[in-house]
Design a protein around this motif. Structure first.
Motif, PDB file in Angstrom:
ATOM      1  N   GLY A  52       0.835  -1.209   0.000  1.00 29.89           N
ATOM      2  CA  GLY A  52       0.000   0.000   0.000  1.00 29.89           C
ATOM      3  C   GLY A  52       0.866   1.255   0.000  1.00 29.89           C
ATOM      4  O   GLY A  52       0.607   2.205  -0.741  1.00 29.89           O
ATOM      5  N   SER A  53       1.932   1.246   0.791  1.00 36.41           N
ATOM      6  CA  SER A  53       2.821   2.415   0.869  1.00 36.41           C
ATOM      7  C   SER A  53       3.608   2.573  -0.436  1.00 36.41           C
ATOM      8  O   SER A  53       3.742   3.683  -0.956  1.00 36.41           O
ATOM      9  N   VAL A  54       4.121   1.444  -0.957  1.00 32.43           N
ATOM     10  CA  VAL A  54       4.918   1.512  -2.186  1.00 32.43           C
ATOM     11  C   VAL A  54       4.082   2.098  -3.322  1.00 32.43           C
ATOM     12  O   VAL A  54       4.473   3.071  -3.981  1.00 32.43           O
ATOM     13  N   TYR A  55       2.899   1.525  -3.540  1.00 35.21           N
ATOM     14  CA  TYR A  55       2.101   2.006  -4.671  1.00 35.21           C
ATOM     15  C   TYR A  55       1.430   3.340  -4.387  1.00 35.21           C
ATOM     16  O   TYR A  55       1.181   4.127  -5.315  1.00 35.21           O
ATOM     17  N   GLY A  56       1.187   3.636  -3.115  1.00 35.22           N
ATOM     18  CA  GLY A  56       0.679   4.968  -2.761  1.00 35.22           C
ATOM     19  C   GLY A  56       1.698   6.036  -3.129  1.00 35.22           C
ATOM     20  O   GLY A  56       1.383   7.055  -3.761  1.00 35.22           O
ATOM     21  N   LEU A  57       2.966   5.769  -2.762  1.00 40.55           N
ATOM     22  CA  LEU A  57       4.050   6.711  -3.086  1.00 40.55           C
ATOM     23  C   LEU A  57       4.247   6.796  -4.602  1.00 40.55           C
ATOM     24  O   LEU A  57       4.463   7.879  -5.159  1.00 40.55           O
ATOM     25  N   PHE A  58       4.130   5.644  -5.258  1.00 33.60           N
ATOM     26  CA  PHE A  58       4.260   5.570  -6.716  1.00 33.60           C
ATOM     27  C   PHE A  58       3.235   6.501  -7.376  1.00 33.60           C
ATOM     28  O   PHE A  58       3.571   7.337  -8.238  1.00 33.60           O
ATOM     29  N   LEU A  96      -4.858  12.011 -11.949  1.00 35.22           N
ATOM     30  CA  LEU A  96      -3.958  10.869 -11.747  1.00 35.22           C
ATOM     31  C   LEU A  96      -4.007  10.383 -10.302  1.00 35.22           C
ATOM     32  O   LEU A  96      -3.981   9.177 -10.042  1.00 35.22           O
ATOM     33  N   LEU A  97      -4.114  11.330  -9.375  1.00 37.11           N
ATOM     34  CA  LEU A  97      -4.208  10.948  -7.957  1.00 37.11           C
ATOM     35  C   LEU A  97      -5.486  10.156  -7.704  1.00 37.11           C
ATOM     36  O   LEU A  97      -5.484   9.147  -6.983  1.00 37.11           O
ATOM     37  N   THR A  98      -6.587  10.601  -8.310  1.00 38.11           N
ATOM     38  CA  THR A  98      -7.873   9.924  -8.110  1.00 38.11           C
ATOM     39  C   THR A  98      -7.836   8.514  -8.698  1.00 38.11           C
ATOM     40  O   THR A  98      -8.160   7.535  -8.016  1.00 38.11           O
ATOM     41  N   ARG A 102      -7.584   5.202  -6.353  1.00 38.78           N
ATOM     42  CA  ARG A 102      -8.650   4.194  -6.378  1.00 38.78           C
ATOM     43  C   ARG A 102      -8.064   2.800  -6.619  1.00 38.78           C
ATOM     44  O   ARG A 102      -8.464   1.825  -5.983  1.00 38.78           O
ATOM     45  N   ALA A 103      -7.100   2.728  -7.532  1.00 44.62           N
ATOM     46  CA  ALA A 103      -6.501   1.433  -7.852  1.00 44.62           C
ATOM     47  C   ALA A 103      -5.747   0.871  -6.643  1.00 44.62           C
ATOM     48  O   ALA A 103      -5.867  -0.311  -6.314  1.00 44.62           O
ATOM     49  N   VAL A 104      -5.000   1.735  -5.962  1.00 41.97           N
ATOM     50  CA  VAL A 104      -4.244   1.270  -4.782  1.00 41.97           C
ATOM     51  C   VAL A 104      -5.218   0.822  -3.685  1.00 41.97           C
ATOM     52  O   VAL A 104      -5.037  -0.229  -3.056  1.00 41.97           O
ATOM     53  N   TYR A 105      -6.276   1.606  -3.508  1.00 37.73           N
ATOM     54  CA  TYR A 105      -7.290   1.257  -2.502  1.00 37.73           C
ATOM     55  C   TYR A 105      -7.915  -0.112  -2.830  1.00 37.73           C
ATOM     56  O   TYR A 105      -8.070  -0.965  -1.954  1.00 37.73           O
ATOM     57  N   ALA A 106      -8.193  -0.327  -4.136  1.00 35.52           N
ATOM     58  CA  ALA A 106      -8.864  -1.561  -4.552  1.00 35.52           C
ATOM     59  C   ALA A 106      -8.021  -2.813  -4.280  1.00 35.52           C
ATOM     60  O   ALA A 106      -8.561  -3.847  -3.914  1.00 35.52           O
ATOM     61  N   VAL A 107      -6.717  -2.707  -4.436  1.00 41.96           N
ATOM     62  CA  VAL A 107      -5.892  -3.920  -4.256  1.00 41.96           C
ATOM     63  C   VAL A 107      -5.346  -4.069  -2.834  1.00 41.96           C
ATOM     64  O   VAL A 107      -4.761  -5.102  -2.508  1.00 41.96           O
TER      65      VAL A 107
END
Lengths: 110, 242
Positions: A52-58, A96-98, A102-107
């Motif tokens: 979650g942190s890795v892809y959130g930062l990504f 892009l943030l939205t 959403r994608a990070v939240y979903a996985v």
């Protein structure tokens, strides 16, 4: 057109993106070994603070980097005023943030 | 008189700022002939009203730069036989600068940008102080020395696509000059200088395309100087000085 703080933000976001892209590609190659399934991906990412942190930062770095880069390209090709450029940059960043958020939240959390 | 060994078909851009056109001339080809020799021959023999600029003829003054077959270069140091293509040469004024007439450009905007980039030395000592001891091998002095041989010919400025796209951009020559002063231990103007080179059209507008570096007749590397400015400015920003 491009003030120095935006330039720095783009350079810093690039420095964050470089290792994350390599990590992302590495995990992709590792993950497809022996087939690819939704269960396997979600098994790795769901409730994982790390992924979650890795892809959130990504996503954050992509949103900053792409929005500023697009601003420069549009400024040089079409030459609109500063207000239009600001608006475009914030819209792209927010978009892009939205989408990414959403994608990070979903996985990870959904 | 040198012996004529052939003919050159020359196209020269003639006219004022808004009515530029290419005019054809036939010029005798001579041994060791420079492009500046060709322009001078046309002016003396065919077109007395042809306007162009030169002074030293030996690559010292930087005033004879023109666009030759699409590339900016010193005409006095360009041999015809090196730049001629199929016996033809096209000679135009430098790009990115307003044309006054024929091959002469207005360089005032180019020099104004040197001022805008704080390109003037800011002394920190008086004549009563002793000379500042600076070791030639110091890294800062080496960086300054690497860029100091610029003679303001504007070839890099004409070669720069970032200048073409953004007329506000200070350009490689002014930023290279600023970088030599940033590395000058005797100079006291760096805070204002780094603010100036990070303002509108500052060093952040450089795309590192290296048109300046590949065209500089003095083999300087303005791209490297601009990269140095970007780093110095980033450090100044971290210190809260921008």
């Amino acid at each position: 057109m491009l003030d120095f703080r935006l330039y720095l933000a783009q350079r810093i976001s690039a420095m964050i993106l470089a290792p994350l892209v390599l990590l992302h590609l590495g995990v992709m190659i590792y993950a497809v070994q022996g087939g690819l399934s939704a269960e396997e991906i979600l098994g790795r990412t769901r409730d994982s603070l790390w992924w979650g942190s890795v892809y959130g930062l990504f996503v954050l770095a992509v949103a900053v980097h792409a929005a500023i880069g697009l601003r420069v390209i549009v400024a040089e090709w079409f030459g609109p005023g500063k207000r239009s450029l600001d608006l475009l940059m914030w819209l792209v960043m927010l978009g892009l943030l939205t989408l990414g958020g959403r994608a990070v939240y979903a996985v990870t959390l959904a | 008189m040198r012996e004529e060994i052939g003919k050159i078909q020359v196209q020269v851009r003639r006219g004022g700022p808004d009515d530029g056109r290419l005019v054809d001339y036939e010029v005798p080809l001579l041994a060791s002939q420079t492009v500046l020799d060709v322009v001078t021959w046309i002016q003396r023999n065919l077109e007395p009203a042809l306007s162009y600029r030169f002074a030293c003829r030996v690559g010292m003054c930087g005033s004879c730069a023109m666009t030759v077959n699409g590339r900016p270069r010193w005409t006095c140091r360009s041999h015809v036989t090196d730049v001629m293509k199929d016996g033809r040469i096209r000679i135009e004024p430098l790009r990115n600068l307003p044309v006054i007439k024929d091959l002469a450009c207005d360089l005032s905007g180019f020099f104004d940008k040197w001022q805008r980039a704080e390109g003037a030395f800011v002394p920190t000592q008086t004549r009563k102080d002793s000379l500042a001891p600076i070791a030639p091998q110091e890294p800062a002095r080496q960086a300054a020395s690497a860029g100091i041989e610029c003679i303001n010919c504007a070839v890099c400025y004409a070669a720069c696509d970032a200048v073409e796209q953004n007329p506000e951009y200070l350009g490689p020559a002014a930023l290279n000059r600023a970088w030599t002063l940033v590395n000058d231990a005797r100079d006291g103007g760096n805070r204002a200088r780094l603010q100036a080179v990070t303002g509108p059209g500052g060093c952040q507008s450089c795309h590192s395309q290296q048109g300046c570096t590949s065209h500089c007749p003095n083999a300087l590397n303005p791209t490297r100087s601009i990269a140095g400015l970007k780093q110095a400015a980033a450090r100044a920003w971290l210190r809260g000085e921008l």
